[in-house]
Scaffold this motif. Sequence first.
Motif, PDB file in Angstrom:
ATOM      1  N   HIS A 291       0.847  -1.200   0.000  1.00  0.00           N
ATOM      2  CA  HIS A 291       0.000   0.000   0.000  1.00  0.00           C
ATOM      3  C   HIS A 291       0.879   1.246   0.000  1.00  0.00           C
ATOM      4  O   HIS A 291       2.107   1.153   0.049  1.00  0.00           O
ATOM      5  CB  HIS A 291      -0.936  -0.021   1.218  1.00  0.00           C
ATOM      6  CG  HIS A 291      -1.984  -1.082   1.153  1.00  0.00           C
ATOM      7  ND1 HIS A 291      -1.708  -2.426   1.348  1.00  0.00           N
ATOM      8  CD2 HIS A 291      -3.329  -1.001   0.905  1.00  0.00           C
ATOM      9  CE1 HIS A 291      -2.824  -3.135   1.229  1.00  0.00           C
ATOM     10  NE2 HIS A 291      -3.814  -2.303   0.966  1.00  0.00           N
ATOM     11  N   SER A 292       0.260   2.379  -0.045  1.00  0.00           N
ATOM     12  CA  SER A 292       1.000   3.642  -0.157  1.00  0.00           C
ATOM     13  C   SER A 292       1.865   3.897   1.079  1.00  0.00           C
ATOM     14  O   SER A 292       1.412   3.700   2.221  1.00  0.00           O
ATOM     15  CB  SER A 292       0.021   4.800  -0.356  1.00  0.00           C
ATOM     16  OG  SER A 292       0.705   6.035  -0.307  1.00  0.00           O
ATOM     17  N   SER A 293       3.075   4.345   0.833  1.00  0.00           N
ATOM     18  CA  SER A 293       3.983   4.661   1.946  1.00  0.00           C
ATOM     19  C   SER A 293       3.586   5.964   2.642  1.00  0.00           C
ATOM     20  O   SER A 293       4.157   6.328   3.675  1.00  0.00           O
ATOM     21  CB  SER A 293       5.427   4.769   1.437  1.00  0.00           C
ATOM     22  OG  SER A 293       5.526   5.790   0.458  1.00  0.00           O
ATOM     23  N   SER A 294       2.585   6.654   2.084  1.00  0.00           N
ATOM     24  CA  SER A 294       2.115   7.897   2.712  1.00  0.00           C
ATOM     25  C   SER A 294       1.145   7.625   3.869  1.00  0.00           C
ATOM     26  O   SER A 294       0.814   8.539   4.634  1.00  0.00           O
ATOM     27  CB  SER A 294       1.420   8.788   1.678  1.00  0.00           C
ATOM     28  OG  SER A 294       0.244   8.159   1.188  1.00  0.00           O
ATOM     29  N   LEU A 295       0.711   6.357   4.021  1.00  0.00           N
ATOM     30  CA  LEU A 295      -0.195   6.008   5.112  1.00  0.00           C
ATOM     31  C   LEU A 295       0.519   6.150   6.458  1.00  0.00           C
ATOM     32  O   LEU A 295       1.620   5.636   6.642  1.00  0.00           O
ATOM     33  CB  LEU A 295      -0.703   4.576   4.947  1.00  0.00           C
ATOM     34  CG  LEU A 295      -1.569   4.273   3.722  1.00  0.00           C
ATOM     35  CD1 LEU A 295      -1.914   2.789   3.683  1.00  0.00           C
ATOM     36  CD2 LEU A 295      -2.830   5.129   3.719  1.00  0.00           C
ATOM     37  N   ILE A 296      -0.116   6.833   7.382  1.00  0.00           N
ATOM     38  CA  ILE A 296       0.444   7.005   8.723  1.00  0.00           C
ATOM     39  C   ILE A 296      -0.028   5.849   9.600  1.00  0.00           C
ATOM     40  O   ILE A 296      -1.217   5.502   9.611  1.00  0.00           O
ATOM     41  CB  ILE A 296       0.028   8.357   9.330  1.00  0.00           C
ATOM     42  CG1 ILE A 296       0.533   9.508   8.442  1.00  0.00           C
ATOM     43  CG2 ILE A 296       0.571   8.511  10.754  1.00  0.00           C
ATOM     44  CD1 ILE A 296      -0.017  10.870   8.833  1.00  0.00           C
ATOM     45  N   VAL A 297       0.901   5.248  10.337  1.00  0.00           N
ATOM     46  CA  VAL A 297       0.623   4.018  11.080  1.00  0.00           C
ATOM     47  C   VAL A 297       0.815   4.240  12.581  1.00  0.00           C
ATOM     48  O   VAL A 297       1.737   4.937  13.003  1.00  0.00           O
ATOM     49  CB  VAL A 297       1.567   2.877  10.604  1.00  0.00           C
ATOM     50  CG1 VAL A 297       1.244   1.576  11.340  1.00  0.00           C
ATOM     51  CG2 VAL A 297       1.482   2.687   9.097  1.00  0.00           C
ATOM     52  N   ALA A 298      -0.075   3.625  13.364  1.00  0.00           N
ATOM     53  CA  ALA A 298       0.104   3.558  14.816  1.00  0.00           C
ATOM     54  C   ALA A 298       0.265   2.090  15.179  1.00  0.00           C
ATOM     55  O   ALA A 298      -0.643   1.290  14.945  1.00  0.00           O
ATOM     56  CB  ALA A 298      -1.086   4.163  15.542  1.00  0.00           C
TER      57      ALA A 298
END
Length: 281
Positions: free
Chosen positions: A126-133
């Motif tokens: 998926h997109s590396s722009s997704l912010i993850v917690a």
Amino acid sequence: MKEEQSRKRRRGKNKKPQKTQPSLLPKHSTKLHKKTHQQKNPAHQSSSSSSSLKSSSFLDKMKARLAGGHFRMINEKLYTCTGKEALDYFKEDPELFDMYHTGYQEQMSHWPELPVNIIIKWLKEHSSSLIVADFGCGDARLAKNVKNKVFSIDLVSNDPSVISCDMANTPLRPSSVDVAVFCLSLMGTNYASYLKEACRVLKPSGWLLIAEVKSRFDPNNGGADPNMFSKAVCEMGFTSALKDFSNKMFVLLYFKKKENQSSHGREIEWPELKPCIYKRR
């Protein structure tokens, strides 16, 4: 004839006895020879080194057994208390957290496949722009293996990049992340409060990725009904996107947050997740 015999006798008396040649070897050479012979025979040396190896091996086994015992004790504590109690527990003695994670890594070394690697693969697709917690990040392996911005969250950590806090009460802003991850981290009697916190910080259409020990979702062996668990998550404002029970060690449950959240305020019935207690090896 008699005269000849008497002459021979006289010659024999006058003859001096021959001296024996002294040995060319020094007097201590025989001792050296014996010592050299002993050195060439390593039987006594090998027996002493063998005993020291056995002693070292015994100590290593005892240390491993002691470490394993500490891990099981801490692990059981984390599954049978609240997140707040666990946080206080580790604040009193931060070394216990390192001890726990050392034991955890040893347990994971026996698994043929690690769920964190599957989640890493999912993120890379998926997109590396997704912010993850990453809730209950451990050694922050996920953050170290993806290009995404990752908020690594756990109770205690020596890593300055990890946010140390109760996972039911993080400092993250509402609707600030695209993916919330719980990888073998739904521990504690109040695990539902961690999922509610994930719902709070997730953006609409955000992803909730859960990987858990398979036995915890096996109703035939005291585990929770996975359908009941999914129903509770969906009542919180999610739709079920994936249920993967193909792995013999863990299950994968993926959910997607609904665009519009209804504020019905209805009490959600959460199934009890049995503790994952590791057996002695």
